[in-house]
Design a protein around this motif. Structure first.
Motif, PDB file in Angstrom:
ATOM      1  N   ALA A   1       0.899  -1.204  -0.049  1.00 15.01           N
ATOM      2  CA  ALA A   1      -0.120  -0.041   0.081  1.00 15.01           C
ATOM      3  C   ALA A   1       0.795   1.147   0.117  1.00 15.01           C
ATOM      4  O   ALA A   1       0.596   2.272  -0.905  1.00 15.01           O
ATOM      5  N   GLU A   2       1.971   1.101   0.845  1.00 12.30           N
ATOM      6  CA  GLU A   2       2.999   2.096   0.766  1.00 12.30           C
ATOM      7  C   GLU A   2       3.612   2.611  -0.492  1.00 12.30           C
ATOM      8  O   GLU A   2       3.532   3.797  -0.966  1.00 12.30           O
ATOM      9  N   ILE A   3       4.031   1.522  -1.056  1.00  9.43           N
ATOM     10  CA  ILE A   3       4.808   1.600  -2.313  1.00  9.43           C
ATOM     11  C   ILE A   3       3.979   2.080  -3.307  1.00  9.43           C
ATOM     12  O   ILE A   3       4.279   2.979  -4.137  1.00  9.43           O
ATOM     13  N   PHE A   4       2.756   1.755  -3.326  1.00  8.66           N
ATOM     14  CA  PHE A   4       1.801   2.120  -4.531  1.00  8.66           C
ATOM     15  C   PHE A   4       1.225   3.552  -4.256  1.00  8.66           C
ATOM     16  O   PHE A   4       0.824   4.020  -5.248  1.00  8.66           O
ATOM     17  N   ALA A   5       1.103   3.762  -2.931  1.00  3.76           N
ATOM     18  CA  ALA A   5       0.610   5.082  -2.743  1.00  3.76           C
ATOM     19  C   ALA A   5       1.474   6.116  -3.102  1.00  3.76           C
ATOM     20  O   ALA A   5       1.097   7.134  -3.660  1.00  3.76           O
ATOM     21  N   ASP A   6       2.826   6.010  -3.141  1.00  2.31           N
ATOM     22  CA  ASP A   6       3.755   6.781  -3.699  1.00  2.31           C
ATOM     23  C   ASP A   6       3.766   6.956  -5.229  1.00  2.31           C
ATOM     24  O   ASP A   6       4.143   7.887  -5.931  1.00  2.31           O
ATOM     25  N   LEU A   7       3.091   5.815  -5.947  1.00  2.00           N
ATOM     26  CA  LEU A   7       2.963   5.788  -7.399  1.00  2.00           C
ATOM     27  C   LEU A   7       1.625   6.507  -7.718  1.00  2.00           C
ATOM     28  O   LEU A   7       1.032   6.269  -8.977  1.00  2.00           O
ATOM     29  N   GLY A   8       0.741   6.704  -6.776  1.00  2.00           N
ATOM     30  CA  GLY A   8      -0.410   7.403  -7.084  1.00  2.00           C
ATOM     31  C   GLY A   8      -1.853   6.637  -7.143  1.00  2.00           C
ATOM     32  O   GLY A   8      -2.862   6.749  -7.440  1.00  2.00           O
TER      33      GLY A   8
END
Ligand code: 2NL
Length: 375
Positions: free
Chosen positions: A117-124
């Motif tokens: 969730a953290e990694i993909f949040a950073d990608l929007g």
């Protein structure tokens, strides 16, 4: 000095030199107990003449009171002396760590979901969720999976008994794709069919009637979906590369896309991740083509992906001539095993506390990109 004065002085003397509470109690019993010396004297008052009583009474009562007061004062003194002694010797070191309280730990699957969730949040991307009990339409039909597709066969899918023939068959979702289907349908509905960009991940529990060393009937999946204008395979590959490198925390990881088939994507690609071998163990990343005769490196399949099939976009109420997208799916349990080195999937769901204590994470170790995901 009268007898009573002598008796009183004797006890006051004993009280002043008493060493401890027991000694003091023995004195109290001897003087003021039921058969104590002063108690017995008090009883003699009854047999005295009124004149005698008038002179003896105050003396005896005075002695009783004096001894009782002295006992109480000595007791107080002993207690404060004991307290002072403790205060002088006992110290509380506020810099010491507090005693540890029993605490649980975060299951590796939960930890990995938080990392993703953290990694993909950073990608929007935002996290989307949906029901685990689904119907045929959201789980299969909308995804362009024909009625005859083997994935629909009883041996793969857990179906609920149908109570009414007119109801849609209910099942346990076999992937998290129905979450994306519901998201696309909501967007179509809310925009009156016009559509708008979508960037979501759908992590969660999924179910298949399958059970062996590498398959459990319940497992975890994450799928990703991007719907926008002019989306192509290049966006897909970059996104997966960025995600895999962030997740395994190294830059030298190669991805290999192999042509494949899924009913819901066209074209479809299976995604292999390069591994190398260090001390006899497979490590994600490094030189996949290194080593001799294929020993020392290779490719591991970790993801399925592709461009969302136009039929799927249309089934959700959006125009595939306007909106394109890519999607991917992969097993979370497998990702956790590869990253944290567990080798038996079944142990994930046995609920053995020794396993969760060993592989679990501190609840305060919230994964962040700045702290290094999973640090
Ligand atoms: C795999 C393959 C995949 C998808 C999942 C998807 C979802 C929608 C539309 C199109 Cl709504 N595709 N999901 C696409 C390709 C592969 O998963 O091997 N999963 C473990």
């Amino acid at each position: 000095m009268s007898d009573i004065e002598a008796i009183k002085d004797k006890y006051l003397d004993e009280i002043s030199t008493a060493g401890d509470g027991d000694a003091l109690e023995a004195i109290r019993v001897a003087a003021l107990g039921k058969k104590g010396e002063i108690s017995l004297l008090l009883k003699t008052l009854g047999k005295m003449t009124p004149e005698e009583r008038q002179t003896e009474g105050p003396k005896i009562n005075g002695a009783r009171q004096a001894v009782a007061d002295a006992l109480a004062a000595k007791k107080d003194a002993m207690e404060s002396e004991a307290l002072n002694a403790r205060l002088a010797t006992e110290k509380l070191d506020m810099t010491l760590p507090p005693p540890s309280a029993p605490k649980g730990s975060i299951h590796p699957v939960s930890q990995v979901m938080d990392e993703l969730a953290e990694i993909f949040a950073d990608l929007g991307f935002s996290v989307a969720t949906g029901p685990e009990i689904e119907d045929d339409w959201h789980n299969f039909t909308a995804l362009n999976i024909p009625d005859t597709h083997p994935a629909r066969a009883m041996h793969d899918t857990f179906y609920f008994p149908q109570t009414d023939e007119n109801d849609m068959p209910k099942l346990l979702r076999t992937h998290t794709s129905p979450v994306q289907i519901r998201t696309m349908m909501n967007v179509a509905k809310q925009t009156g069919g016009a559509g708008e960009p979508i960037h979501i991940i759908a992590p969660g529990r999924t179910y298949r009637s399958d059970s062996d060393a590498t398959h459990t009937p319940m497992f975890h999946q994450i799928e990703g979906l991007v719907i926008d204008k002019g989306i192509h395979m290049g966006h897909l590959k970059w996104t997966l590369e960025t995600f895999i490198r962030a997740f395994f925390e190294r830059e030298d990881i190669e991805l290999r896309l192999r042509p494949s088939y899924f009913p819901f994507t066209e074209p479809s690609a299976e995604v292999d991740v390069g591994f190398s071998v260090e001390k006899g163990r497979r490590i994600i990343g490094g030189d996949a083509q290194g080593g001799v005769d294929g020993i020392g490196g290779g490719w591991m399949e970790v993801l399925g992906s592709g461009m969302v099939h136009p039929n799927v976009i249309r089934n959700c109420g959006l125009d595939p001539d306007v909106w394109q997208g890519f999607a991917f799916g992969c097993g979370i349990d497998r990702l956790a095993m590869l990253k944290y080195g567990m080798d038996d999937l079944r142990a994930f769901f046995d609920g053995d506390l020794r396993w969760t204590e060993h592989y679990g994470f501190n609840a305060l170790d919230v994964p962040t990109l700045s702290g290094g995901v999973g640090a």
